[in-house]
Design a protein around this motif. Structure first.
Motif, PDB file in Angstrom:
ATOM      1  N   SER A 144      -2.417 -14.062  10.840  1.00 57.57           N
ATOM      2  CA  SER A 144      -2.174 -13.448   9.592  1.00 57.57           C
ATOM      3  C   SER A 144      -1.690 -13.707   8.470  1.00 57.57           C
ATOM      4  O   SER A 144      -0.301 -14.051   9.074  1.00 57.57           O
ATOM      5  N   VAL A 145      -2.232 -14.360   7.343  1.00 60.67           N
ATOM      6  CA  VAL A 145      -1.335 -14.018   6.257  1.00 60.67           C
ATOM      7  C   VAL A 145      -1.826 -12.517   5.476  1.00 60.67           C
ATOM      8  O   VAL A 145      -2.966 -12.815   5.422  1.00 60.67           O
ATOM      9  N   PHE A 146      -0.807 -12.502   4.619  1.00 63.94           N
ATOM     10  CA  PHE A 146      -0.976 -11.441   3.848  1.00 63.94           C
ATOM     11  C   PHE A 146      -0.168 -12.212   2.416  1.00 63.94           C
ATOM     12  O   PHE A 146       0.961 -11.984   2.003  1.00 63.94           O
ATOM     13  N   THR A 147      -1.558 -11.700   0.851  1.00 61.35           N
ATOM     14  CA  THR A 147      -0.557 -12.498  -0.491  1.00 61.35           C
ATOM     15  C   THR A 147      -0.366 -11.299  -1.340  1.00 61.35           C
ATOM     16  O   THR A 147      -1.483 -10.278  -1.404  1.00 61.35           O
ATOM     17  N   ILE A 148       0.679 -10.651  -1.369  1.00 63.31           N
ATOM     18  CA  ILE A 148       0.618  -9.713  -3.212  1.00 63.31           C
ATOM     19  C   ILE A 148       0.207 -10.814  -3.671  1.00 63.31           C
ATOM     20  O   ILE A 148       1.207 -11.886  -4.406  1.00 63.31           O
ATOM     21  N   HIS A 149      -0.777 -10.066  -4.291  1.00 65.42           N
ATOM     22  CA  HIS A 149      -0.728 -10.437  -6.493  1.00 65.42           C
ATOM     23  C   HIS A 149      -0.191  -9.897  -6.960  1.00 65.42           C
ATOM     24  O   HIS A 149      -0.049 -10.075  -8.303  1.00 65.42           O
ATOM     25  N   ASN A 150       0.444  -8.342  -6.356  1.00 69.65           N
ATOM     26  CA  ASN A 150       0.994  -7.739  -7.664  1.00 69.65           C
ATOM     27  C   ASN A 150       1.520  -6.538  -6.715  1.00 69.65           C
ATOM     28  O   ASN A 150       0.687  -5.710  -6.132  1.00 69.65           O
ATOM     29  N   LEU A 151       2.768  -6.450  -6.383  1.00 68.30           N
ATOM     30  CA  LEU A 151       3.430  -5.363  -5.981  1.00 68.30           C
ATOM     31  C   LEU A 151       3.221  -4.237  -6.308  1.00 68.30           C
ATOM     32  O   LEU A 151       4.128  -3.462  -6.011  1.00 68.30           O
ATOM     33  N   GLY A 152       3.280  -4.061  -8.221  1.00 66.03           N
ATOM     34  CA  GLY A 152       2.708  -2.815  -8.906  1.00 66.03           C
ATOM     35  C   GLY A 152       1.735  -2.237  -8.140  1.00 66.03           C
ATOM     36  O   GLY A 152       1.775  -1.099  -8.412  1.00 66.03           O
ATOM     37  N   TYR A 153       1.052  -2.474  -7.151  1.00 63.89           N
ATOM     38  CA  TYR A 153      -0.114  -1.652  -6.812  1.00 63.89           C
ATOM     39  C   TYR A 153      -0.001  -1.638  -5.554  1.00 63.89           C
ATOM     40  O   TYR A 153      -0.378  -2.491  -4.963  1.00 63.89           O
ATOM     41  N   GLN A 154       0.127  -0.587  -4.789  1.00 60.97           N
ATOM     42  CA  GLN A 154       0.245  -0.442  -3.259  1.00 60.97           C
ATOM     43  C   GLN A 154      -0.178   0.049  -2.054  1.00 60.97           C
ATOM     44  O   GLN A 154      -0.425   0.327  -1.149  1.00 60.97           O
ATOM     45  N   GLY A 155      -1.728   1.092  -3.347  1.00 59.69           N
ATOM     46  CA  GLY A 155      -2.507   1.860  -1.927  1.00 59.69           C
ATOM     47  C   GLY A 155      -1.521   2.951  -1.589  1.00 59.69           C
ATOM     48  O   GLY A 155      -1.434   2.772  -0.231  1.00 59.69           O
ATOM     49  N   LYS A 156      -1.109   3.758  -1.973  1.00 63.30           N
ATOM     50  CA  LYS A 156      -0.616   4.920  -1.491  1.00 63.30           C
ATOM     51  C   LYS A 156      -0.736   6.159  -1.954  1.00 63.30           C
ATOM     52  O   LYS A 156      -1.470   6.737  -2.845  1.00 63.30           O
ATOM     53  N   PHE A 157      -0.725   7.022  -0.301  1.00 70.36           N
ATOM     54  CA  PHE A 157      -2.126   8.321  -0.895  1.00 70.36           C
ATOM     55  C   PHE A 157      -1.003   8.617   0.282  1.00 70.36           C
ATOM     56  O   PHE A 157      -0.022   8.612   1.386  1.00 70.36           O
TER      57      PHE A 157
END
Ligand code: ADP
Length: 458
Positions: A144-157
Motif C-alpha cells: 500500500s501507498v498512502f498519499t497525503i494531499h493535505n495534512l490539515g484534513y485528518q478525519g478525526k472522530f
C-alpha cells in the motif's frame, strides 16, 4: 503491474479541489507506461455508470452496496450516504455521519481489492485511510501507498465511533489510530501503509515540523524513511490555452491572452486598463483569506482589480461579499464552483494570487503558469518549489513571492507585481516565460512507477 487507486474524488466525476485532478489524471499517465489502473470512489449524485455486482459489508449490521462501473472506475453506490449536494459537507460544516460514510467506503473498497489481483493499492487522504490497515488484516499481498494531499484534513472522530471500524481495540493506541482520544483516519493511513508520499518535496519536509505537522509530525518523523515528496503535474490536455474550449479565444502568446482579458473584464464589469488579479480557490482559512482581507484595501489602492472565484466557509463568503459592495466595479466575487469560469480566469487574469497559510502542492499556480498568468504566492509547500521570484534585470523567474504570513508582506509582493506590470515589454516577456514552464505529469508519473517497483512483492 496492477494498481488500484482508492480516493473520495476524481475528475471528471467529482471534484472539490486538487485531489480530484491528481486521482483522475495520474492513472492516465501510468496507463501509458503499461501500468493497469482502477479507481475506486463513491458514486455521488449525478455520476452516470453501469450497475455491476452487489457487495455486503458489516458495519453494525449488514449493508447491501452496489458497485457501478465506467471505464476504469468502480463506484461504490450507497445513496443514503453519497447522493447529496456536497461531497463532505455544506457551507455550515462537515456532514455529521462522515465517519460512517467513509468507514463503509473503505470496507467496500477493501472487499473489491481482495477480489482483484492488485500489486499496489494507492490510497489518498483520510477518506481512504483505513484501507491499508484492512488490507494488512486480510493478509493481502498487495503493497500500500498512502498519499497525503493535505495534512490539515485528518478525519478525526470521537472515540465512540471506533466500534464502527470493526477492528480489535488493540489498534486504538498512540502507535495505532488513536489521536488525543479520537479516532484518526489519516493517522491510520500513515501508520499502516508500506510507503507514504506527499505532493511536493518541500511539503514532505514541512509536515515533519511542529509548525506544519498538525500534531502528526512526530509519527511522520518516525516513518521518515518511508516518506517521499513527489510534485503533482498538470494535465495539459485539460489545461492548455491553445486547445481550451472553455476560454473566450484560444491562444499561444501574450496578444491572444489579452483578448481573453478584455472579454473576461467585460463579463464582470471590470475595466481592462488596470492589472487584474485572479483567484480560483476553495474558500478556507488555509488559502490565506484572513491576510487577504487585511491587505485588500492596499491592493485596491495600488491600482489592481480583482476577480475571485471560490466556495467554502460562510464567514469568508460574507466578508468577500461586503468587500465587493465597497469596491463595486473593481472587485468581482463569485461564490460558486464553476469550472468554465475557472478556465476563463486562468486565461484572462494578469496575475494569479495564492496567499496560502500552507500549500501541500498547489495546482492553481501550475495551471496559471501555462496560461501566462503570473503567480503571486506565499513561499510555502509546493508554491516554494515551483514559483521563482522574478528578477527584472535578468528577466529570470516566473512570479512574486512573500514569506511572512501577513497582509503587509502580501501587499509588498503585489506592489512589485504592479511595478512590473507597468513596464509593458518586461511584463510581456514575463508572461510568455511563464507559458513555457513544463509541469506535465510525465516526470512525476515515472517517480510513482519507480516507487511502486521498489516495494512490489516479487
Ligand atoms: P486544493 O486541492 O487545496 O483545493 P489546489 O490548488 O491543489 O488546491 O487545486 C485546486 C483545484 O480546484 C484547481 O484545479 C482549481 O482550479 C480548482 N478549483 C478550486 N476552487 C474552484 C472553484 N470554485 N471553481 C472551479 N474550480 C475550482
Amino acid at each position: 503491474m496492477r494498481v488500484a487507486f482508492v480516493a473520495s474524488e476524481a475528475v471528471p466525476h467529482a471534484k472539490s479541489g486538487g485531489l480530484a485532478d491528481v486521482v483522475g489524471t495520474l492513472p492516465q499517465y501510468l496507463t501509458d507506461m503499461a501500468v493497469k489502473t482502477v479507481i475506486i470512489m463513491p458514486r455521488y449524485k449525478g455520476i452516470k455508470s453501469t450497475p455491476g455486482k452487489r457487495i455486503r459489508v458489516e458495519m453494525q449490521g449488514l449493508h447491501q452496496v452496489n458497485v457501478f462501473k465506467r471505464d476504469n472506475f468502480l463506484f461504490v453506490d450507497y445513496p443514503d450516504f453519497f447522493v447529496r449536494d456536497g461531497l463532505y459537507g455544506n457551507t455550515k460544516g462537515d456532514y455529521e455521519d462522515n465517519c460512517e460514510r467513509f468507514t463503509l467506503f473503505c470496507k467496500v473498497a477493501t472487499k473489491l481489492l481482495l477480489e482483484g489481483h492488485y500489486d499496489i493499492v494507492h490510497c489518498h487522504d483520510w477518506q481512504s485511510g483505513l484501507v491499508p490497515l484492512y488490507m494488512k488484516l486480510a493478509s493481502h499481498r498487495a503493497k500500500s501507498v498512502f498519499t497525503i494531499h493535505n495534512l490539515g484534513y485528518q478525519g478525526k472522530f470521537p472515540r465512540d465511533k471506533f466500534k464502527l471500524l470493526g477492528i480489535s481495540e488493540k489498534y486504538f493506541t498512540a502507535e495505532g489510530l488513536e489521536f488525543h482520544g479520537d479516532v484518526n483516519f489519516l493517522k491510520a493511513g500513515i501508520v499502516y501503509s508500506d510507503m507514504i508520499t506527499t505532493v511536493s518535496e518541500n511539503y514532505a519536509q514541512e509536515i515533519q515540523s511542529p509548525e506544519l505537522g498538525f500534531g502528526l509530525d512526530g509519527i511522520l518523523r518516525t516513518r521518515a524513511d518511508r516518506l517521499r515528496g513527489i510534485i503533482n503535474g498538470i494535465d495539459y490536455n485539460q489545461w492548455n490555452p491553445e486547445i481550451d474550449e472553455f476560454i473566450y479565444v484560444k491562444y499561444a502568446d501574450f496578444d491572444g491572452k489579452q483578448k481573453n482579458k478584455v472579454l473576461l473584464c467585460r463579463d464582470h464589469c471590470l475595466d481592462t486598463q488596470r492589472p487584474l488579479i485572479g483567484m480560483v480557490t476553495r474558500i478556507a482559512g488555509q488559502k490565506g483569506f484572513d491576510i487577504l482581507v487585511c491587505a485588500i484595501d492596499e491592493i485596491m489602492k495600488t491600482g489592481f482589480n480583482m476577480l475571485i472565484l471560490g466556495l467554502g466557509e460562510e464567514a469568508f463568503h460574507e466578508k468577500l461579499r461586503k468587500l465587493e459592495n465597497i469596491y463595486h466595479g473593481r472587485l468581482s466575487v463569485n461564490i460558486k464552483f464553476d469550472n468554465k469560469l475557472a478556465h476563463r480566469i486562468y486565461a484572462g487574469a494578469d496575475f494569479f494570487l495564492m496567499p496560502s497559510l500552507y500549500e501541500p502542492c498547489g495546482l492553481g499556480q501550475l495551471i496559471s503558469l501555462r496560461y501566462g498568468t503570473v503567480p503571486i504566492v506565499r513561499k510555502t509547500g509546493g508554491l516554494a518549489d515551483t514559483v521563482i521570484e522574478f528578477a527584472p534585470g535578468s528577466l529570470t523567474g516566473n512570479g512574486f513571492l512573500f514569506s511572512e504570513y501577513t497582509g503587509k508582506a502580501l501587499t509588498a509582493a503585489t506592489e512589485r507585481a504592479y511595478e512590473t506590470f507597468g513596464k509593458a515589454e518586461v511584463f510581456r516577456r514575463l508572461s510568455e516565460n511563464c507559458m513555457r514552464y513544463n509541469y506535465s505529469w510525465t516526470e512525476s508519473a515515472k517517480k510513482y512507477q519507480q516507487l511502486y517497483n521498489s516495494i512490489v512483492s516479487p
